[in-house]
Motif scaffolding. Sequence first.
Motif, mmCIF file in Angstrom:
data_model
loop_
_atom_site.group_PDB
_atom_site.id
_atom_site.type_symbol
_atom_site.label_atom_id
_atom_site.label_comp_id
_atom_site.label_asym_id
_atom_site.label_seq_id
_atom_site.Cartn_x
_atom_site.Cartn_y
_atom_site.Cartn_z
ATOM 1 N N ALA A 33 0.830 -1.210 0.000
ATOM 2 C CA ALA A 33 0.000 0.000 0.000
ATOM 3 C C ALA A 33 0.863 1.258 0.000
ATOM 4 O O ALA A 33 0.554 2.242 -0.682
ATOM 5 C CB ALA A 33 -0.933 -0.001 1.205
ATOM 6 N N LEU A 34 1.976 1.254 0.752
ATOM 7 C CA LEU A 34 2.845 2.430 0.785
ATOM 8 C C LEU A 34 3.522 2.640 -0.566
ATOM 9 O O LEU A 34 3.686 3.774 -1.026
ATOM 10 C CB LEU A 34 3.891 2.276 1.891
ATOM 11 C CG LEU A 34 4.761 3.506 2.181
ATOM 12 C CD1 LEU A 34 3.907 4.718 2.529
ATOM 13 C CD2 LEU A 34 5.739 3.210 3.306
ATOM 14 N N ALA A 37 0.942 4.207 -2.710
ATOM 15 C CA ALA A 37 0.686 5.595 -2.323
ATOM 16 C C ALA A 37 1.777 6.519 -2.862
ATOM 17 O O ALA A 37 1.487 7.618 -3.355
ATOM 18 C CB ALA A 37 0.596 5.699 -0.803
ATOM 19 N N TRP A 135 0.370 9.872 2.934
ATOM 20 C CA TRP A 135 -0.207 9.024 3.984
ATOM 21 C C TRP A 135 -1.730 8.981 3.912
ATOM 22 O O TRP A 135 -2.350 7.995 4.334
ATOM 23 C CB TRP A 135 0.283 9.476 5.352
ATOM 24 C CG TRP A 135 1.713 9.076 5.586
ATOM 25 C CD1 TRP A 135 2.809 9.882 5.600
ATOM 26 C CD2 TRP A 135 2.198 7.748 5.792
ATOM 27 N NE1 TRP A 135 3.948 9.151 5.816
ATOM 28 C CE2 TRP A 135 3.604 7.834 5.937
ATOM 29 C CE3 TRP A 135 1.581 6.492 5.877
ATOM 30 C CZ2 TRP A 135 4.405 6.721 6.166
ATOM 31 C CZ3 TRP A 135 2.378 5.376 6.103
ATOM 32 C CH2 TRP A 135 3.765 5.485 6.241
ATOM 33 N N TYR A 138 -2.257 6.240 1.560
ATOM 34 C CA TYR A 138 -1.986 4.967 2.239
ATOM 35 C C TYR A 138 -3.185 4.559 3.102
ATOM 36 O O TYR A 138 -3.627 3.412 3.060
ATOM 37 C CB TYR A 138 -0.735 5.112 3.104
ATOM 38 C CG TYR A 138 -0.439 3.898 3.955
ATOM 39 C CD1 TYR A 138 0.295 2.835 3.451
ATOM 40 C CD2 TYR A 138 -0.891 3.817 5.281
ATOM 41 C CE1 TYR A 138 0.570 1.714 4.234
ATOM 42 C CE2 TYR A 138 -0.629 2.717 6.070
ATOM 43 C CZ TYR A 138 0.102 1.665 5.536
ATOM 44 O OH TYR A 138 0.362 0.558 6.306
ATOM 45 N N ARG A 139 -3.695 5.504 3.891
ATOM 46 C CA ARG A 139 -4.829 5.183 4.774
ATOM 47 C C ARG A 139 -6.045 4.734 3.965
ATOM 48 O O ARG A 139 -6.740 3.773 4.335
ATOM 49 C CB ARG A 139 -5.190 6.414 5.611
ATOM 50 C CG ARG A 139 -6.218 6.132 6.701
ATOM 51 C CD ARG A 139 -6.653 7.391 7.422
ATOM 52 N NE ARG A 139 -7.410 8.272 6.545
ATOM 53 C CZ ARG A 139 -6.949 9.388 6.041
ATOM 54 N NH1 ARG A 139 -5.722 9.793 6.332
ATOM 55 N NH2 ARG A 139 -7.700 10.130 5.242
#
Length: 442
Positions: A33-34, A37, A135, A138-139
């Motif tokens: 996911a990071l 992102a 971020w 990412y969230r």
Amino acid sequence: MHRALCPVETLYVGQRSRAVLSCTLRGRVDIEALTAAFRAVTQANPTLRSRIVADGTGHALALLDEAERPRLETRAGELAEAYATELNRPLPVGGPLSRAVLVSAPGGTDHLFVLVVDHTVTDGHSSITLHNTLWDHYRSLVTDEHPQSVRPDEADAPDWPEPVSTLLPPADEADTAAYLDARVTQTKRHPVELVPYDAAHTPDQATAAGAGEGHIDVCRLTLDTEHTTRLRERARQAGVSVHALIAAALLSTARRRFEGEGPRTLGCLSPVDLRSRLTPPLPASVMVPAVTTHLQTLQVAANSDPLDLARTVHARVSDFISGGSHFHEMRITPEIPRNPALQLATVIVTNMGVVPGPRLPGDLRVVDVRLVPAREHYFPQAGRSPVMACVVSFEGRLAIEFPHYTACFSPSFMRAFRDEVLDGLLAFASAARREPATADAG
């Protein structure tokens, strides 16, 4: 596709300065996911997936090929060592203008994320916004929230941001020339003194650093929420900004590095944000350097009252902005290579103000957030230079970062400097009068 750099942006090419955003994390990080992102924010901002190339007598931004674009780097290691490594790791001309690195400590629950962006394409506000936006992506990915919209990859026709120098209000060339003449005359009449280096005079430091060699280090000052609040109260009661109180503490500390009791001519350089002062205002999400500077000289004696210094700093910065000089200062920025004294100061005091930290999903929390400027070129042979203080309040807690080159200022020198500034700020905070409690009538 190319996008020519304006003369102001071109100055950063030679300086090789960069913004280093970092956050220490605790919990589980979803690497996939990071990675996604970071790709999303680089896809949305062509400057982050660009390189600097020659363009006639100047420079331009050019998109990197797909295989050359920056991607999230991951590795295991000790976090403090990893931070020092990334702080000293350059963004060379010709390579990507951004880098993202995640380092995980043994055990996998503590992490360091570092986002580095070349100052040719960013400033403090846009780099903080970029970090938080990453971020946010990412969230959204790990919580199945509706993902933030991302513009499609515009490799054929990238949406380059306009240079801030082209967004300034119109000005008469004669007025700009007169402003430049006045500024040059002022610097000649009031040359400022720079802080002498100590590293060359310290045998153990010279041995550790090698012959004229060193590395970038950073010394940090932090205040808890209570002392940060009381410092703000003191500023409000005194009718000055927190920035002015910090500048006064720095000037007083710098003055103690010079001999004698009488006044010395010291300079204070304050970056001034242009985003909110343009018409229309420029969002912090636009990846361009949108800052100019204000340089003022002050006569500072060993017994100068710090609060009087703060009032002087505050009044001059306020007059500078209210009179529109911040726009003139941006217009004359290309003259700095010919007149370096236009930005030569004893202390450089940035101020990002109060900014939010990243919002993360429940299984991951932020332990700390930092913003530190770094650059490639330091000059131990000069014997003296300004001291830089990068000021930012993440989530209401004030922090001041003192980046320095160890072949110029030794770590012990900067720790002592930091501690004296802290004493000055605590003295301001302790002088704050508590507001009396009030009750509604009736």
